[in-house]
Design a protein around this motif. Structure first.
Motif, PDB file in Angstrom:
ATOM      1  N   LEU A   1       5.470   4.673   3.051  1.00  0.00           N
ATOM      2  CA  LEU A   1       5.238   6.090   3.322  1.00  0.00           C
ATOM      3  C   LEU A   1       6.370   6.973   2.816  1.00  0.00           C
ATOM      4  CD1 LEU A   1       3.851   5.916   6.989  1.00  0.00           C
ATOM      5  CD2 LEU A   1       2.571   6.043   4.842  1.00  0.00           C
ATOM      6  N   THR A   2       7.254   6.430   2.005  1.00  0.00           N
ATOM      7  CA  THR A   2       8.424   7.198   1.584  1.00  0.00           C
ATOM      8  C   THR A   2       8.072   8.393   0.698  1.00  0.00           C
ATOM      9  OG1 THR A   2       8.821   5.673  -0.268  1.00  0.00           O
ATOM     10  CG2 THR A   2      10.028   5.254   1.790  1.00  0.00           C
ATOM     11  N   GLN A   3       6.936   8.358   0.014  1.00  0.00           N
ATOM     12  CA  GLN A   3       6.538   9.474  -0.843  1.00  0.00           C
ATOM     13  C   GLN A   3       5.417  10.317  -0.225  1.00  0.00           C
ATOM     14  OE1 GLN A   3       8.271  10.120  -3.683  1.00  0.00           O
ATOM     15  NE2 GLN A   3       9.514   8.401  -2.984  1.00  0.00           N
ATOM     16  N   SER A   4       4.987   9.947   0.962  1.00  0.00           N
ATOM     17  CA  SER A   4       3.841  10.630   1.558  1.00  0.00           C
ATOM     18  C   SER A   4       4.267  11.865   2.352  1.00  0.00           C
ATOM     19  CB  SER A   4       3.068   9.676   2.466  1.00  0.00           C
ATOM     20  OG  SER A   4       3.815   9.388   3.617  1.00  0.00           O
ATOM     21  N   THR A   5       3.285  12.692   2.589  1.00  0.00           N
ATOM     22  CA  THR A   5       3.464  13.843   3.471  1.00  0.00           C
ATOM     23  C   THR A   5       2.555  13.616   4.672  1.00  0.00           C
ATOM     24  OG1 THR A   5       1.750  15.002   2.222  1.00  0.00           O
ATOM     25  CG2 THR A   5       4.029  15.476   1.633  1.00  0.00           C
ATOM     26  N   LEU A   6       2.787  14.349   5.747  1.00  0.00           N
ATOM     27  CA  LEU A   6       1.932  14.166   6.912  1.00  0.00           C
ATOM     28  C   LEU A   6       0.507  14.576   6.547  1.00  0.00           C
ATOM     29  CD1 LEU A   6       4.226  15.450   9.797  1.00  0.00           C
ATOM     30  CD2 LEU A   6       3.607  13.095   9.254  1.00  0.00           C
ATOM     31  N   PRO A   7      -0.454  13.664   6.723  1.00  0.00           N
ATOM     32  CA  PRO A   7      -1.828  13.957   6.323  1.00  0.00           C
ATOM     33  C   PRO A   7      -2.533  14.889   7.304  1.00  0.00           C
ATOM     34  CG  PRO A   7      -1.704  11.776   7.283  1.00  0.00           C
ATOM     35  CD  PRO A   7      -0.294  12.307   7.218  1.00  0.00           C
ATOM     36  N   ASN A   8      -3.590  15.540   6.811  1.00  0.00           N
ATOM     37  CA  ASN A   8      -4.376  16.394   7.694  1.00  0.00           C
ATOM     38  C   ASN A   8      -5.210  15.523   8.639  1.00  0.00           C
ATOM     39  OD1 ASN A   8      -6.961  15.711   6.479  1.00  0.00           O
ATOM     40  ND2 ASN A   8      -6.494  17.143   4.832  1.00  0.00           N
ATOM     41  N   ALA A   9      -5.870  16.138   9.590  1.00  0.00           N
ATOM     42  CA  ALA A   9      -6.620  15.403  10.623  1.00  0.00           C
ATOM     43  C   ALA A   9      -7.723  14.540  10.031  1.00  0.00           C
ATOM     44  CB  ALA A   9      -7.204  16.387  11.635  1.00  0.00           C
ATOM     45  N   GLN A  10      -8.420  15.035   9.028  1.00  0.00           N
ATOM     46  CA  GLN A  10      -9.511  14.277   8.415  1.00  0.00           C
ATOM     47  C   GLN A  10      -8.979  13.003   7.747  1.00  0.00           C
ATOM     48  OE1 GLN A  10     -11.572  16.309   5.249  1.00  0.00           O
ATOM     49  NE2 GLN A  10     -13.436  15.106   5.541  1.00  0.00           N
ATOM     50  N   VAL A  11      -7.873  13.117   7.019  1.00  0.00           N
ATOM     51  CA  VAL A  11      -7.275  11.955   6.359  1.00  0.00           C
ATOM     52  C   VAL A  11      -6.744  10.977   7.406  1.00  0.00           C
ATOM     53  CG1 VAL A  11      -5.364  11.205   4.868  1.00  0.00           C
ATOM     54  CG2 VAL A  11      -6.767  13.173   4.211  1.00  0.00           C
ATOM     55  N   ARG A  12      -6.097  11.482   8.450  1.00  0.00           N
ATOM     56  CA  ARG A  12      -5.603  10.602   9.527  1.00  0.00           C
ATOM     57  C   ARG A  12      -6.746   9.807  10.146  1.00  0.00           C
ATOM     58  NH1 ARG A  12      -2.628  15.162  11.097  1.00  0.00           N
ATOM     59  NH2 ARG A  12      -4.022  15.484  12.857  1.00  0.00           N
TER      60      ARG A  12
ATOM     61  N   TYR B   1       0.880  -1.171   0.000  1.00  0.00           N
ATOM     62  CA  TYR B   1       0.000   0.000   0.000  1.00  0.00           C
ATOM     63  C   TYR B   1       0.913   1.215   0.000  1.00  0.00           C
ATOM     64  CZ  TYR B   1      -3.379   3.443   1.710  1.00  0.00           C
ATOM     65  OH  TYR B   1      -4.175   4.562   1.850  1.00  0.00           O
ATOM     66  N   LYS B   2       0.990   1.908  -1.144  1.00  0.00           N
ATOM     67  CA  LYS B   2       1.858   3.084  -1.258  1.00  0.00           C
ATOM     68  C   LYS B   2       1.020   4.344  -1.075  1.00  0.00           C
ATOM     69  CE  LYS B   2       5.335   1.188  -4.366  1.00  0.00           C
ATOM     70  NZ  LYS B   2       6.052   1.404  -5.623  1.00  0.00           N
ATOM     71  N   GLU B   3       1.198   4.978   0.062  1.00  0.00           N
ATOM     72  CA  GLU B   3       0.464   6.221   0.293  1.00  0.00           C
ATOM     73  C   GLU B   3       1.121   7.346  -0.492  1.00  0.00           C
ATOM     74  OE1 GLU B   3      -0.519   9.018   4.028  1.00  0.00           O
ATOM     75  OE2 GLU B   3      -1.084   6.917   4.230  1.00  0.00           O
ATOM     76  N   GLN B   4       0.295   8.161  -1.103  1.00  0.00           N
ATOM     77  CA  GLN B   4       0.768   9.252  -1.940  1.00  0.00           C
ATOM     78  C   GLN B   4       0.897  10.547  -1.145  1.00  0.00           C
ATOM     79  OE1 GLN B   4       1.624   8.499  -5.336  1.00  0.00           O
ATOM     80  NE2 GLN B   4       1.518   6.642  -4.117  1.00  0.00           N
ATOM     81  N   SER B   5       1.691  11.465  -1.661  1.00  0.00           N
ATOM     82  CA  SER B   5       1.794  12.769  -1.013  1.00  0.00           C
ATOM     83  C   SER B   5       0.454  13.482  -1.165  1.00  0.00           C
ATOM     84  CB  SER B   5       2.921  13.595  -1.622  1.00  0.00           C
ATOM     85  OG  SER B   5       2.667  13.853  -2.977  1.00  0.00           O
ATOM     86  N   ASN B   6       0.116  14.250  -0.162  1.00  0.00           N
ATOM     87  CA  ASN B   6      -1.141  14.994  -0.149  1.00  0.00           C
ATOM     88  C   ASN B   6      -2.354  14.105  -0.406  1.00  0.00           C
ATOM     89  OD1 ASN B   6       0.240  17.511   0.268  1.00  0.00           O
ATOM     90  ND2 ASN B   6       0.845  17.389  -1.880  1.00  0.00           N
ATOM     91  N   ALA B   7      -2.400  12.958   0.269  1.00  0.00           N
ATOM     92  CA  ALA B   7      -3.509  12.025   0.108  1.00  0.00           C
ATOM     93  C   ALA B   7      -4.831  12.675   0.505  1.00  0.00           C
ATOM     94  CB  ALA B   7      -3.258  10.783   0.972  1.00  0.00           C
ATOM     95  N   THR B   8      -5.878  12.275  -0.192  1.00  0.00           N
ATOM     96  CA  THR B   8      -7.210  12.778   0.105  1.00  0.00           C
ATOM     97  C   THR B   8      -8.047  11.662   0.728  1.00  0.00           C
ATOM     98  OG1 THR B   8      -8.130  12.130  -2.044  1.00  0.00           O
ATOM     99  CG2 THR B   8      -7.103  14.327  -1.892  1.00  0.00           C
ATOM    100  N   VAL B   9      -9.150  12.033   1.349  1.00  0.00           N
ATOM    101  CA  VAL B   9     -10.055  11.049   1.943  1.00  0.00           C
ATOM    102  C   VAL B   9     -10.553  10.094   0.859  1.00  0.00           C
ATOM    103  CG1 VAL B   9     -12.334  10.763   3.004  1.00  0.00           C
ATOM    104  CG2 VAL B   9     -10.743  12.480   3.898  1.00  0.00           C
TER     105      VAL B   9
END
Length: 125
Positions: free
Chosen positions: A55-66, A22-30
């Motif tokens: 998570l190597t390409q991801s950025t810290l997600p906002n509260a809603q995404v978390r 599962y590769k999480e993307q940068s600026n992931a959306t809900v």
């Protein structure tokens, strides 16, 4: 669908148990998180599996995404045999994972690469 299958896929099968990437993307959306999790459920075919979250390409997600990530992982807790997270050299993500894992009652195994995570799963099986 192409973006999803490039980021969520079966890496290998060991003793009839899948290892899913599962590769999480940068600026992931809900919406993206929900699509990725739905696809992960689909390819797991209702069987238990190991997951490697990259998570190597991801950025810290906002509260809603978390919150969505936390909820979706909690719902899959009985299906996931091990939670393996690839963080590369990102110390901040490593620290954040400890807090997220504790809040979810889950333990995440951290690795610098997908290869090392896969090897750790193979060693356990």
């Amino acid at each position: 669908m192409n973006e999803i299958s490039e980021n969520v896929y079966i890496l290998d099968t060991l003793k009839d148990v899948n290892i899913i990437i599962y590769k999480e993307q940068s600026n992931a959306t809900v919406n993206q998180i929900n699509e990725f999790f739905d696809y992960m459920i689909q390819i797991s075919s209702g069987k238990k599996f190991h997951v490697i979250v990259d998570l190597t390409q991801s950025t810290l997600p906002n509260a809603q995404v978390r919150n969505v990530i936390r909820t979706r992982f909690s719902l899959l807790q009985k299906s996931i045999l091990s939670h393996n997270v690839v963080i590369g050299n990102n110390y901040m993500i490593k620290v954040a994972l400890k807090f997220v894992g504790a809040s979810m009652g889950m333990k995440f195994n951290n690795y610098k690469s997908i290869t090392l995570a896969k090897q750790a799963i193979e060693d356990e099986v």
